[in-house]
Enzyme design. Structure first.
Site, PDB file in Angstrom:
ATOM      1  N   ASP A  51      62.192   4.472  85.896  1.00 31.47           N
ATOM      2  CA  ASP A  51      61.332   3.191  85.179  1.00 31.47           C
ATOM      3  C   ASP A  51      61.674   3.588  83.721  1.00 31.47           C
ATOM      4  O   ASP A  51      61.436   4.624  83.251  1.00 31.47           O
ATOM      5  CB  ASP A  51      59.747   3.667  85.719  1.00 31.47           C
ATOM      6  CG  ASP A  51      59.480   3.575  86.910  1.00 31.47           C
ATOM      7  OD1 ASP A  51      60.128   2.755  87.744  1.00 31.47           O
ATOM      8  OD2 ASP A  51      58.319   4.007  87.351  1.00 31.47           O
ATOM      9  N   GLU A  85      59.035  11.297  95.055  1.00 33.15           N
ATOM     10  CA  GLU A  85      58.518   9.922  94.788  1.00 33.15           C
ATOM     11  C   GLU A  85      57.093  10.125  94.542  1.00 33.15           C
ATOM     12  O   GLU A  85      56.347  10.603  95.302  1.00 33.15           O
ATOM     13  CB  GLU A  85      58.734   9.079  95.953  1.00 33.15           C
ATOM     14  CG  GLU A  85      58.199   7.696  96.195  1.00 33.15           C
ATOM     15  CD  GLU A  85      58.457   6.756  94.884  1.00 33.15           C
ATOM     16  OE1 GLU A  85      59.454   6.778  94.238  1.00 33.15           O
ATOM     17  OE2 GLU A  85      57.404   6.266  94.082  1.00 33.15           O
ATOM     18  N   GLU A 109      66.693  14.435  94.181  1.00 33.16           N
ATOM     19  CA  GLU A 109      66.703  12.893  93.641  1.00 33.16           C
ATOM     20  C   GLU A 109      65.289  12.598  92.964  1.00 33.16           C
ATOM     21  O   GLU A 109      64.234  12.773  93.907  1.00 33.16           O
ATOM     22  CB  GLU A 109      67.051  11.786  94.518  1.00 33.16           C
ATOM     23  CG  GLU A 109      67.147  10.348  93.909  1.00 33.16           C
ATOM     24  CD  GLU A 109      67.416   9.027  94.596  1.00 33.16           C
ATOM     25  OE1 GLU A 109      67.384   8.224  93.988  1.00 33.16           O
ATOM     26  OE2 GLU A 109      67.273   9.011  95.772  1.00 33.16           O
TER      27      GLU A 109
HETATM   28  N1  SAM Z   1      65.806   5.413  92.861  1.00 39.28           N
HETATM   29  C1  SAM Z   1      65.513   4.060  93.473  1.00 39.28           C
HETATM   30  C2  SAM Z   1      66.771   2.896  93.545  1.00 39.28           C
HETATM   31  O1  SAM Z   1      67.440   3.326  92.546  1.00 39.28           O
HETATM   32  O2  SAM Z   1      66.576   2.000  94.282  1.00 39.28           O
HETATM   33  C3  SAM Z   1      64.048   3.333  93.022  1.00 39.28           C
HETATM   34  C4  SAM Z   1      64.077   2.942  91.537  1.00 39.28           C
HETATM   35  S1  SAM Z   1      62.708   2.490  90.905  1.00 39.28           S
HETATM   36  C5  SAM Z   1      62.647   1.486  89.749  1.00 39.28           C
HETATM   37  C6  SAM Z   1      61.834   3.921  90.148  1.00 39.28           C
HETATM   38  C7  SAM Z   1      61.133   4.911  91.204  1.00 39.28           C
HETATM   39  O3  SAM Z   1      60.700   6.157  90.690  1.00 39.28           O
HETATM   40  C8  SAM Z   1      59.593   4.326  91.802  1.00 39.28           C
HETATM   41  O4  SAM Z   1      59.640   4.319  93.141  1.00 39.28           O
HETATM   42  C9  SAM Z   1      58.552   5.124  91.060  1.00 39.28           C
HETATM   43  O5  SAM Z   1      57.294   5.164  91.851  1.00 39.28           O
HETATM   44  C10 SAM Z   1      59.177   6.381  90.992  1.00 39.28           C
HETATM   45  N2  SAM Z   1      58.844   7.363  89.933  1.00 39.28           N
HETATM   46  C11 SAM Z   1      58.713   6.903  88.421  1.00 39.28           C
HETATM   47  N3  SAM Z   1      58.421   7.948  87.714  1.00 39.28           N
HETATM   48  C12 SAM Z   1      58.334   8.956  88.648  1.00 39.28           C
HETATM   49  C13 SAM Z   1      57.779  10.068  88.418  1.00 39.28           C
HETATM   50  N4  SAM Z   1      57.398  10.662  87.104  1.00 39.28           N
HETATM   51  N5  SAM Z   1      57.608  11.154  89.403  1.00 39.28           N
HETATM   52  C14 SAM Z   1      58.155  10.705  90.535  1.00 39.28           C
HETATM   53  N6  SAM Z   1      58.358   9.606  90.956  1.00 39.28           N
HETATM   54  C15 SAM Z   1      58.718   8.452  90.050  1.00 39.28           C
END
Ligand code: SAM
Length: 215
Positions: free
Chosen positions: A117, A68, A43
Site C-alpha cells: 500500500d 496479511e 511475504e
Molecule cells: N501482495 C499482493 C499482490 O501483489 O497481489 C497484494 C497487494 S495489496 C495492494 C497490499 C496488501 O497488503 C493488502 O492485502 C493489505 O491488506 C496488505 N497490507 C498492507 N499493509 C499491511 C501491514 N502493515 N501488515 C499486513 N498486511 C498489510
C-alpha cells in the site's frame, strides 16, 4: 486492495490449521512448526496469496509464511491453500508492525514485499512497508545475509523506497524501473496485482536490498 467484508471470514480463519494463532509463542521456534531446518521466507502484505502459493509449490525445500492484515483477504489465500498438499506454507493475520514480537533475531532468511500500500500522505510515511522504520524491523528478524525484495507499479513509492534503503543503513543490490524488460525477469513469479498491471501495460519496478555483514 478493495476490501469486502467476507461473511464468516473470521470464523474460517479461527478454524483453519494453517493460520497460526499463538504466533508470539512461536518466536524463535518457527523451525519446529515446519519440522525441518529449511530457510524461512516471508511475504508481507500477501493479499490473496497467488505469489506465495506458487513459490511454495515450486520450492518445497523453502518454508513460507504469508502475513496479511485483513481476514477478508486472507480467506482467499486459504482457499488456495486447501488445494495444496505441501506442508511448507503457513499464514499470519496481523499487522506487520508487530513482526519483531513474532520472529527472533535472524529467524527469517528472505522477505518479499509485493505491491505494498502506498500511503501517499506524508504524515503516513512510516506506515509504508519500505520506510526506514520498517527496514529497522526487518533488520531485527532477518539473517545477516538475507535480502528484502520489493516490487511495485507505483513510481512515487519506489522512489521513496530507493531513498529509504540507505537512510536505514541498507544497500541496494540491484534495482530496475522495468522488471519485465530487464535481466531480472527470469524466474519472476507474478502476483495478483502484478498480473493486472502488466496486462494494463504498466512497468513494474523492483529492488533488492541487503546489509553489509562485518564477517
Ligand atoms: N501482495 C499482493 C499482490 O501483489 O497481489 C497484494 C497487494 S495489496 C495492494 C497490499 C496488501 O497488503 C493488502 O492485502 C493489505 O491488506 C496488505 N497490507 C498492507 N499493509 C499491511 C501491514 N502493515 N501488515 C499486513 N498486511 C498489510
Amino acid at each position: 486492495m478493495r476490501l469486502r467484508n467476507v461473511k464468516g471470514s473470521r470464523e474460517t480463519i479461527a478454524a483453519n490449521p494453517y493460520v497460526i494463532k499463538d504466533a508470539e509463542e512461536k518466536k524463535g521456534k518457527w523451525r519446529e512448526l515446519f519440522d525441518n531446518d529449511h530457510p524461512i521466507h516471508l511475504e508481507i502484505g500477501m493479499g490473496k496469496g497467488k505469489f506465495l502459493m506458487q513459490l511454495a509449490q515450486d520450492n518445497p525445500d523453502i518454508n513460507y509464511i504469508g502475513i496479511e492484515k485483513y481476514s477478508s483477504v486472507l480467506v482467499r489465500a486459504l482457499e488456495k491453500r486447501e488445494e495444496y498438499e505441501g506442508d511448507n506454507v503457513y499464514f499470519l493475520r496481523m499487522d506487520a508492525e508487530d513482526i519483531p514480537n513474532i520472529f527472533a533475531e535472524e529467524e527469517i532468511d528472505q522477505i518479499y514485499l509485493n505491491f505494498s500500500d502506498p500511503w501517499p500522505k506524508d504524515r503516513h510515511a512510516k506506515r509504508r512497508l519500505t520506510s526506514k522504520e520498517f527496514f529497522e524491523r526487518y533488520n531485527q528478524i532477518l539473517k545477516k545475509d538475507g535480502v528484502v525484495i520489493f516490487k511495485t507499479d507505483n513510481r512515487d513509492l519506489f522512489d521513496f523506497s530507493l531513498e529509504q534503503v540507505p537512510l536505514a543503513g541498507w544497500k541496494l543490490k540491484n534495482h530496475t524501473f522495468d522488471l519485465h524488460n530487464s535481466e531480472y525477469v527470469e524466474g519472476n513469479v507474478m502476483t495478483e496485482y502484478e498480473t493486472r498491471f502488466v496486462n494494463e501495460g504498466k512497468p513494474i519496478c523492483r529492488l533488492v536490498a541487503y546489509r553489509e555483514t562485518s564477517e
